[in-house]
Design a protein around this motif. Structure first.
Motif: not given
Length: 91
Positions: A51-52, A58, A62, A84, A87-91
């Protein structure tokens, strides 16, 4: 490894770390914050690695988001599902 990106003027430099360097950075950050145990399973580290994309900032974002999500649940570790969700919150 150094990556050159041109995102506006002037060009910016972003440091990209190897996986081993990221693990060391994460361990150091957690130890500096007073964490005496491992918060992430190996599978969580792999999720974080993907993810990072080698960017320390990043990875930090996360992890901070995941820890913020873990507190109300009373967790003393960061399960894969929580990473997960962070990660979804940061997208």
């Amino acid at each position: 490894m150094i990556a050159f990106t041109c995102a506006g003027s002037p060009p910016s430099w972003r440091v990209m770390l190897s996986f081993a360097e990221r693990l060391q950075l994460i361990a150091h950050g957690l130890k500096s914050a007073g964490c005496a145990h491992t918060l992430l399973a190996d599978s969580g580290l792999e999720i974080l690695r993907q993810a990072c994309k080698g960017l320390p900032r990043q990875a930090s974002r996360i992890l901070c988001t995941a820890m913020r999500l873990a507190v109300p649940k009373g967790l003393n570790h960061l399960p894969d599902e929580l990473l997960q969700q962070a990660i979804a919150e940061l997208q």
